[in-house]
Design a protein around this motif. Sequence first.
Motif, PDB file in Angstrom:
ATOM      1  N   SER A  95       1.974   6.032   8.142  1.00  0.00           N
ATOM      2  CA  SER A  95       1.324   4.949   7.382  1.00  0.00           C
ATOM      3  C   SER A  95      -0.191   5.044   7.484  1.00  0.00           C
ATOM      4  O   SER A  95      -0.713   5.606   8.420  1.00  0.00           O
ATOM      5  CB  SER A  95       1.791   3.585   7.895  1.00  0.00           C
ATOM      6  N   SER A 119       0.848  -1.193   0.000  1.00  0.00           N
ATOM      7  CA  SER A 119       0.000   0.000   0.000  1.00  0.00           C
ATOM      8  C   SER A 119       0.878   1.236   0.000  1.00  0.00           C
ATOM      9  O   SER A 119       0.530   2.279  -0.532  1.00  0.00           O
ATOM     10  CB  SER A 119      -0.870   0.064   1.246  1.00  0.00           C
ATOM     11  N   ARG A 120       2.034   1.115   0.652  1.00  0.00           N
ATOM     12  CA  ARG A 120       2.903   2.274   0.769  1.00  0.00           C
ATOM     13  C   ARG A 120       4.316   1.794   1.034  1.00  0.00           C
ATOM     14  O   ARG A 120       4.519   0.795   1.723  1.00  0.00           O
ATOM     15  CB  ARG A 120       2.414   3.121   1.956  1.00  0.00           C
TER      16      ARG A 120
END
Lengths: 279, 157
Positions: free
Chosen positions: A279, A173-174
């Motif tokens: 995050s 996702s990141r």
Amino acid sequence: MVESHIAKTLEDALKTLNSGKFRIVAGGTDMLIQNRSHTGMPIGYKDNVVYINLINELDYIKEDEDNVYIGATTRLETILKSENAPKILKNIIHEMAGPGIRHTATLAGNIANASPAGDSLVGLYVLDASIKCQSVDNTRIVKIKDFIQGVRKIDLKSNEMITEVMIPKYDFSRFVFKKVAPRLSDAISKLSFVGAIRIEDNEVKDLRMALGAVYMTVLRKEDIESKYIGQSIGELKNNIELIIEDYNSFIKPIDDQRSNKEYRKQVALNLIKDFIMKS
Amino acid sequence: MTEIKFKLNGKEQTLNTDPNRRLLDVLREDFKLTGSKEGCGEGECGACSVLLNKQIVNSCSVPLANVDGQDIVTIEGFSKTKEYQVIKDSFATAGGVQCGFCTPGMIIATQSLLNTKPRPNDYEIKIGLSGNLCRCTGYNLIIKSVKLAAKDGDGLW
Ligand SMILES: Cc1cc2nc3c(=O)[nH]c(=O)nc-3n(C[C@H](O)[C@H](O)[C@H](O)COP(=O)(O)OP(=O)(O)OC[C@H]3O[C@@H](n4cnc5c(N)ncnc54)[C@H](O)[C@@H]3O)c2cc1C
Ligand code: FES
Ligand code: FES
């Protein structure tokens, strides 16, 4: 006098490696500096060398459903410009050296050099990459964390060479890559960090972090990561002090001319914190 | 001794020499092509830049063995091209040259960049020149020069 051989096929390179004690030269960007002699003099290798950078059959980036495969003579710049190389790796290479070095230097050379400051390693640890080692009569595949055994120590027999780097495909996702160095590209890292996370429905499905130049090898603690998998993202952030505590004892940088150890340790912990909290 | 063949500035050359020599030394000593300079000798400054298969490399960090069968163009060879004229004029117009030590390398870097990105933005120019150091100009004038070259030479690359 040392012998030098220019191999243009894999078969030739492997036969040469099997015939005596040879050091491998790919782009030579590390080898040259490590064996530098006076201006005008040939490079002062201490052993016989086999040149491999002109082996075209190892200059490729391929992929299938599960993996990306990067041949050993693929130049860093080729990886940087390729569509199918993993983004994390491309971000890292973007900050390695300048274009002149990247046009000859290889990923396999960066790995085999096994410097604690080798920038690609943090990425390859997080990506769970594997290394393919070949000799005349054998091929084996080793996980990167087992391949790197210490400062300039790798799991490679004298008749073997790296022929390929295999990287599993994975969607995070990141992710972030941070390199702490006096000048972005042409500089040896004081410290490097890769953090990657996969979040689904607000739940941490995967969490991976690796630090370079804070220990003899890249530091990645899968046992710590797994403690936080399954938590909600809110829980993860609430646990930040615990996470920092978990890593604290493993970060044991050495003092060298590039940076002192207190500075490195503090920066390392800050990078972890920053990654988790954003995050 | 090994036989090394390569194309240098458009001409096939054959040498019987030690393949462990640095390309920079071979260019300067055997061919008297002294436009490629030795600054740092460690890949950091770009003064020794040449084109290997049309792409910039640091000739101080390239063993001769690695150019066997390849195509090398130095600043001397490149100076005979139309692209060079455009880049040279824009460096002169925009003030991208002071002492000139870095200039051959900067011009090679500019060519290598424009060859893959004919219309680079400021960021791409900075990346393209990131392996070349200049002690005099402070870089802004060089970036301006590259932009001007891209504009004046539009269509050439
Ligand atoms: C100016 C400059 C800037 C740099 N910047 C960075 C940077 O920002 N980050 C960074 O990490 N590094 C940097 N480096 C170091 C270097 O460029 C990289 O480590 C590069 O990836 C090495 O690749 P190479 O092909 O040139 O390796 P080589 O010098 O040819 O080889 C390096 C080592 O790997 C071994 N080897 C090479 N290929 C193989 C193979 N296929 N199988 C087994 N062993 C092999 C060699 O025997 C040697 O021990 C820089 C170097 C210079 C000169
Ligand atoms: S002399 Fe080659 S990069 Fe400085
Ligand atoms: S003009 Fe003097 S070093 Fe660039």
